[in-house]
Design a protein around this motif. Structure first.
Motif, mmCIF file in Angstrom:
data_model
loop_
_atom_site.group_PDB
_atom_site.id
_atom_site.type_symbol
_atom_site.label_atom_id
_atom_site.label_comp_id
_atom_site.label_asym_id
_atom_site.label_seq_id
_atom_site.Cartn_x
_atom_site.Cartn_y
_atom_site.Cartn_z
ATOM 1 N N ALA A 117 0.823 -1.218 0.000
ATOM 2 C CA ALA A 117 0.000 0.000 0.000
ATOM 3 C C ALA A 117 0.854 1.263 0.000
ATOM 4 C CB ALA A 117 -0.939 -0.008 1.198
ATOM 5 N N ASP A 118 2.093 1.145 0.448
ATOM 6 C CA ASP A 118 2.984 2.314 0.513
ATOM 7 C C ASP A 118 3.822 2.473 -0.744
ATOM 8 O OD1 ASP A 118 2.032 2.622 3.109
ATOM 9 O OD2 ASP A 118 3.674 1.469 3.989
ATOM 10 N N LYS A 127 -2.789 2.259 -10.154
ATOM 11 C CA LYS A 127 -1.494 2.430 -9.495
ATOM 12 C C LYS A 127 -1.429 1.774 -8.109
ATOM 13 C CE LYS A 127 -0.201 6.731 -11.841
ATOM 14 N NZ LYS A 127 0.331 8.090 -11.683
ATOM 15 N N SER A 128 -2.342 0.859 -7.841
ATOM 16 C CA SER A 128 -2.422 0.224 -6.523
ATOM 17 C C SER A 128 -2.315 -1.288 -6.660
ATOM 18 C CB SER A 128 -3.743 0.579 -5.839
ATOM 19 O OG SER A 128 -3.969 -0.232 -4.703
ATOM 20 N N GLN A 129 -1.305 -1.876 -6.042
ATOM 21 C CA GLN A 129 -1.177 -3.332 -6.061
ATOM 22 C C GLN A 129 -2.385 -3.991 -5.413
ATOM 23 O OE1 GLN A 129 2.643 -5.122 -4.949
ATOM 24 N NE2 GLN A 129 1.567 -6.729 -3.808
ATOM 25 N N VAL A 207 1.989 -10.710 -15.403
ATOM 26 C CA VAL A 207 0.905 -10.093 -14.623
ATOM 27 C C VAL A 207 1.053 -10.445 -13.149
ATOM 28 C CG1 VAL A 207 -1.589 -10.138 -14.201
ATOM 29 C CG2 VAL A 207 -0.721 -9.995 -16.544
ATOM 30 N N HIS A 208 1.300 -11.714 -12.877
ATOM 31 C CA HIS A 208 1.445 -12.151 -11.487
ATOM 32 C C HIS A 208 2.731 -11.611 -10.874
ATOM 33 C CE1 HIS A 208 0.757 -14.682 -7.993
ATOM 34 N NE2 HIS A 208 1.979 -15.184 -8.107
ATOM 35 N N HIS A 209 3.789 -11.540 -11.681
ATOM 36 C CA HIS A 209 5.087 -11.114 -11.154
ATOM 37 C C HIS A 209 5.216 -9.608 -10.984
ATOM 38 C CE1 HIS A 209 7.905 -14.296 -10.207
ATOM 39 N NE2 HIS A 209 7.336 -15.031 -11.148
ATOM 40 N N ASN A 210 4.218 -8.864 -11.403
ATOM 41 C CA ASN A 210 4.231 -7.438 -11.068
ATOM 42 C C ASN A 210 4.288 -7.241 -9.560
ATOM 43 O OD1 ASN A 210 4.155 -6.495 -13.698
ATOM 44 N ND2 ASN A 210 1.915 -6.439 -13.781
ATOM 45 N N SER A 211 3.757 -8.201 -8.827
ATOM 46 C CA SER A 211 3.755 -8.137 -7.359
ATOM 47 C C SER A 211 5.067 -8.723 -6.836
ATOM 48 C CB SER A 211 2.559 -8.907 -6.784
ATOM 49 O OG SER A 211 1.340 -8.396 -7.290
#
Length: 335
Positions: A117-118, A127-129, A207-211
């Motif tokens: 969130a930070d 722009k928010s995970q 897509v998954h690895h953006n996180s």
């Protein structure tokens, strides 16, 4: 709890366990019966026992009667989706709320010292995970979970595949239940390694690895192709003789169990003196380094056999870097 009794924290605030990851003790050479007997309780409790319990609850209280399942209908399919979504919201959401929103234990035992969130980023919707991962889970992956569920329930109900009964096959089905986590690990390794090939990584798995810093909502944040392949592990029970309750357990190992690798904490402090082991470190290292630990946490040591295993040590880091350099050299040689 004092997390520094169990690990170390670097200057960035990232925590890592002191002890290196180990593959399942059932693979010890030479085989040691004592170690294997100690392995069994951890294999069953708490996570697999939880998935067995949810599968039974679904079968007796959620899944419609067989007569209803014999006719494809939006009614019962949407009912299953609603239950799946509510269950994920309750399970994942409770971890997200207490450990990521309320931050009840701060960064104790947290692998990455920062919270998603930070860290706003253009790679995510809005722009928010958290928002991105939530929307992808509930409007892409959980519908695909439900599609797989509908397929195997309909196939069993119509008699397209053998429906083994518990009364006639208790030993075989019990053994199959115990093998479901093994089936999941092998299936996950194979499809995961596949979607790390260049084309599929770029167009699907990225897509998954953006996180890079995963949280519970990251667990099912996937491209539709990956979302279907991941949950399709339950369809193996249309190939091998099985029972719909066992197939449901297999599906829950994937669906509910996805949170394990994305909790982001090594231990969740349930009470001051009661930690819950997440078994998340192996998959966290995959999110951090991308090309290690394609499978699980060593239940079936495919990563070790194929040279992808990273146990968190400096030696493993050196092996990984050497592999990366060799890969880069091969790519340069082809130019």
């Amino acid at each position: 709890m004092d997390d520094l009794q169990f690990g170390t924290r670097n200057k960035r605030g990232d925590w890592a366990p002191k002890e290196p990851l180990q593959i399942a003790s059932s693979w010890a050479v030479p085989f040691r019966l004592g170690q294997f007997l100690k392995f069994i309780p951890g294999y069953l409790f708490p996570w697999n026992a939880f998935h067995i319990a949810t599968a039974l609850l679904y079968w007796f209280y959620v899944v419609p009667p067989v007569e209803t399942l014999q006719t494809l209908s939006w009614g019962w399919a949407l009912w299953l989706y609603a239950v799946n979504a509510a269950a994920i919201f309750a399970l994942y959401g409770s971890v997200e709320f207490f450990w990521y929103v309320k931050r009840k234990q701060g960064t104790r035992f947290k692998y990455n010292g920062k919270f998603p969130a930070d860290q706003p980023s253009d790679v995510f919707w809005f722009k928010s995970q958290n928002i991105d991962n939530f929307l992808r889970s509930f409007f892409i992956s959980i519908p695909l979970w439900t599609l797989v569920e509908v397929i195997f329930l309909y196939a069993f109900a119509k008699g397209y595949v053998p429906w083994l009964t518990w009364s006639a096959n208790p030993v075989y089905l019990a053994a199959l239940v115990l093998l479901c986590p093994v089936i999941h690990e092998v299936h996950f390794f194979c499809i995961h390694r596949l979607i790390h090939t260049d084309f599929l990584y770029k167009h699907v798995h990225s897509v998954h690895h953006n996180s890079v810093n995963p949280s519970p909502w990251s667990s099912l944040s996937m491209h539709p192709v990956e979302g279907f392949l991941y949950h399709a592990v339950a369809l193996w029970h249309l190939v091998i003789p099985s029972n719909p309750i066992v197939a449901m357990f297999q599906l829950h190992v994937a669906g509910f169990g996805a949170v394990n690798g994305h909790i982001g904490f090594d231990k969740l402090e349930i009470t001051e003196d009661t930690p819950l082991e997440s078994h998340a470190y192996a998959h966290y290292l995959h999110h951090k380094y991308f090309e290690v630990n394609y499978g699980g946490d060593g239940l079936i040591p495919l990563d070790k056999w194929f040279g992808y295993w990273h146990d968190g040590t400096k030696e493993a880091e050196a092996r990984m870097e050497a592999r990366f350099e060799a890969k880069k050299a091969r790519a340069n040689a082809k130019r």
